[in-house]
Structures are given as C-alpha cells and as structure tokens.
Design a protein around this motif. Structure first.
Motif, PDB file in Angstrom:
ATOM      1  N   GLU A  83       0.854  -1.187   0.000  1.00 35.02           N
ATOM      2  CA  GLU A  83       0.000   0.000   0.000  1.00 35.02           C
ATOM      3  C   GLU A  83       0.891   1.239   0.000  1.00 35.02           C
ATOM      4  O   GLU A  83       1.856   1.322   0.760  1.00 35.02           O
ATOM      5  N   ARG A  84       0.574   2.188  -0.880  1.00 35.32           N
ATOM      6  CA  ARG A  84       1.329   3.433  -0.978  1.00 35.32           C
ATOM      7  C   ARG A  84       0.498   4.435  -1.766  1.00 35.32           C
ATOM      8  O   ARG A  84      -0.399   4.052  -2.530  1.00 35.32           O
ATOM      9  N   ASP A  85       0.760   5.698  -1.545  1.00 44.32           N
ATOM     10  CA  ASP A  85       0.134   6.771  -2.318  1.00 44.32           C
ATOM     11  C   ASP A  85      -1.382   6.677  -2.333  1.00 44.32           C
ATOM     12  O   ASP A  85      -2.033   7.040  -3.318  1.00 44.32           O
ATOM     13  N   GLY A  86      -1.964   6.165  -1.238  1.00 49.13           N
ATOM     14  CA  GLY A  86      -3.419   6.099  -1.150  1.00 49.13           C
ATOM     15  C   GLY A  86      -4.059   4.953  -1.903  1.00 49.13           C
ATOM     16  O   GLY A  86      -5.284   4.931  -2.078  1.00 49.13           O
ATOM     17  N   VAL A  87      -3.265   3.989  -2.369  1.00 48.91           N
ATOM     18  CA  VAL A  87      -3.821   2.843  -3.084  1.00 48.91           C
ATOM     19  C   VAL A  87      -3.256   1.549  -2.542  1.00 48.91           C
ATOM     20  O   VAL A  87      -2.164   1.516  -1.965  1.00 48.91           O
ATOM     21  N   ARG A  88      -4.011   0.483  -2.726  1.00 52.28           N
ATOM     22  CA  ARG A  88      -3.546  -0.867  -2.443  1.00 52.28           C
ATOM     23  C   ARG A  88      -3.143  -1.515  -3.757  1.00 52.28           C
ATOM     24  O   ARG A  88      -3.876  -1.470  -4.733  1.00 52.28           O
ATOM     25  N   LEU A  89      -1.986  -2.144  -3.759  1.00 53.14           N
ATOM     26  CA  LEU A  89      -1.438  -2.751  -4.963  1.00 53.14           C
ATOM     27  C   LEU A  89      -1.665  -4.255  -4.966  1.00 53.14           C
ATOM     28  O   LEU A  89      -1.335  -4.943  -3.997  1.00 53.14           O
ATOM     29  N   HIS A  90      -2.211  -4.725  -6.064  1.00 53.55           N
ATOM     30  CA  HIS A  90      -2.416  -6.154  -6.279  1.00 53.55           C
ATOM     31  C   HIS A  90      -1.674  -6.568  -7.542  1.00 53.55           C
ATOM     32  O   HIS A  90      -1.584  -5.804  -8.508  1.00 53.55           O
TER      33      HIS A  90
END
Length: 340
Positions: free
Chosen positions: A63-70
């Motif tokens: 998670e970074r920059d206000g997003v969750r990465l998948h």
C-alpha cells in the motif's frame, strides 16, 4: 516552458537534431497513411475486444500513495497470458479508471506510475508482451533493440501491433475487475484515461484512436512518430536497431507505415496532453512533436527541456507536468457514479 536547449553531452550526434526550439519542431508533419490503415487497425481492435481476458486479481502486495497494490494477470490476443499490477483506492469508491503504459524494457514495479493521476482512481499497470518479468512470453525478445524488430517482416506479425492490443485487453480486464467502470464507453458511462511515456506513449497513439472507452490521454516523449524521418536520425534508443535493419531491408518502410504514431494521431480525436522534449538522445524530438502536431482533437503541449537525459531543472519540470496532468484529466474525464 522550455524554449531552446543547449546541453552538454557525449553523444556522437546532436540530440536536438538541428531543431532546438518549439517553433521549429511544431512544423514537423505526419506521414500520409498507407492504404488500408484504418481498416487494419479497426480489425485488430475488434479482435482484441472479442478476447475473453479472464482477469485474475492477486493478493495485496503493498500500500502506498493512497492505493492498495495487487498483482493482476489477464489474457490478450493470441491467448497470451500477461501480468502487471492493479492499484485500487485504499479508501472510498472508485471514481476513475486509468491504463498506464510503460517505457521500453517494461516495469519491474509501479514505480513512478503512482500516485494515480486523480484521487479515487483504479489503475491497471500492464506489462505488454515481451517486456519485463510479468510480460515474459516465450519466443519474444525482452531486450528493446531486439523486441522492436520482432515480426517486423509483415504488418500482421509485427509485435508492436500485438503490444497495442495488450493495452486494449488491459482496459477490458480493468473494467471486468472494477464494477464501477463496467460501463466505460457507453453513452452515460465513465471514460478511462490513458498515460504512456516513450514506448508507452507511442503505443497509446496507435491504440487510442479506435477505442471509445477512453476520454483523455497523456503521451510523454512518445516514440514511433514519423518513421520516414526517424530512419534518417541516429539515436541511442530502439530506433537505431530499426535504422540498422532498414539499411539491409529497405522494404520494411511498407510495414512501418502501419505503425507510425504520428499517422495514427491524425485519427486521435480525444483530448490529449503531450509532453515533448527539445533534446532527446533516445527518441528524436522531431518524431515526438510530429505526434503532437498531427493530433486531430483537442490538444495541449508541455515542452520539456530533455527526455531520456538528466538535466538541471528536471524535477521542477516533472512537478509542473504532474500538476498539469491532474488538472487536465480532472477537467475532461467523466467519472463513475454521481458527482460529489
């Protein structure tokens, strides 16, 4: 805005190519389209839209920059399975969708692609075939100077056409995975945004004219513009491999005509922000400006001092481009759901 350039460099050629000012570069035209250009691309687009992309969303990788990465995988034309990343808002509803293309060499991770251009954006970051670990495909070279020649003997086998299709299929995967974006392209539906730099910029110019799911685009130092001119200009990028191939196989110009980003831009009517450089050893600036100059719709230009080259003031110009990007997409993209 940059107006002229004189940078110290060690290249055996002039990375400004004798232009050096926006006024000179704004005169560079697009080559005429070869016979059947529109039909060729419309047929490729139709084939890509018919693909069952079967996207699979992986677990959260960070998670970074206000997003969750998948992690994400999806199917593209020819049954090729590709990977990449999907960034979803950590909080709140999805309001916008973006497809972000990458430069030559692929992407080892989201990197500079985040934060998203707008808050509340779902972003798919595909790795097109042959590029990077998640785009690895047997038989397709992963090095830029070999990749750019793969299948170049015919317009039907040239890998650049399939890479454009990989972007179309990434958009299909995005709208399948994010229900708020499922109506993209419908009369009252949201519109997607596209961002692409260098290789991704050229691919965007080739892919976007045919796809009504998109509402606005940013092309940064786009490649593949005005191939007849590019073939006369030495460079340090993938274009040099094409130049060398052309010397031995001059008939390749017939194929390259179907993959000219400037020619395609004459069909591109959606609002487009172009960031083009005055000095660029890898993607000759005349080709970049040819893409901008040919655009058939609303266009904005931010002139950069240089591309693919470190220079004083680069961070300030990048910050200016980021601000322009946010404003540009915010003013032009139709969001999902009611406006707040």
């Amino acid at each position: 805005m940059a107006s002229s350039v004189a940078l110290s460099h060690g290249f055996p050629f002039d990375p400004a190519y004798g232009y050096g000012t926006p006024e000179a570069l704004l005169t560079v035209p697009a080559p005429p389209a070869p016979d059947g250009f529109d039909a060729f691309w419309r047929e490729r687009y139709a084939r890509a839209r018919a693909v069952d992309t079967r996207p699979v969303l992986g677990p959260v990788e960070g998670e970074r920059d206000g997003v969750r990465l998948h992690g994400v995988t999806y199917t593209s034309v020819g049954g090729v399975r590709l990977g990449g990343w999907l960034a979803l808002p950590a909080e709140g509803l999805v309001r916008y969708g973006f497809v972000i293309g990458h430069g030559y060499g692929g992407r080892p991770g989201p990197g500079r692609d985040l934060p998203p251009p707008l808050p509340g954006a779902a972003v798919i970051l595909p790795c097109v075939r042959g590029m990077g670990e998640r785009g690895r495909v047997e038989g397709i070279p992963g090095l830029a100077d070999r990749h750019v020649l793969h299948g170049i003997g015919s317009r039907d086998t040239y890998v650049i056409g399939d890479c454009a299709a990989d972007l179309w299929c990434a958009a299909t995967a995005l709208t399948a995975l994010v229900p708020e974006l499922a109506g993209a392209g419908l009369p009252d539906g949201p519109r997607l945004g596209y961002l692409g730099e260098s290789f991704g910029g050229g691919l965007g110019a080739l892919a976007l004219p045919w796809d009504d799911r998109f509402g606005a685009a940013q092309l940064t130092v786009p490649t593949f513009g005005n191939h007849p001119l590019r073939l006369t200009l030495p460079c340090a990028g993938s274009g040099e491999a094409v130049r060398a191939h052309h010397r031995e196989h001059p008939g390749v110009t017939d194929v390259l005509g179907y993959f000219d980003a400037a020619t395609a831009a004459t069909r591109l009517t959606l609002p487009t922000l172009v960031a083009a450089a005055l000095f660029d050893p890898s993607v000759p600036p005349p080709g970049q400006f040819a893409v901008h100059n040919a655009l058939a719709g609303e266009r904005e230009l931010q002139v950069l001092t240089a591309g693919h080259f470190a220079y004083r003031g680069m961070s300030a110009e990048a910050a200016e481009l980021d601000a322009n990007r946010t404003r540009f997409f915010g003013e032009r993209l139709r969001p999902a759901g009611p406006r707040r």
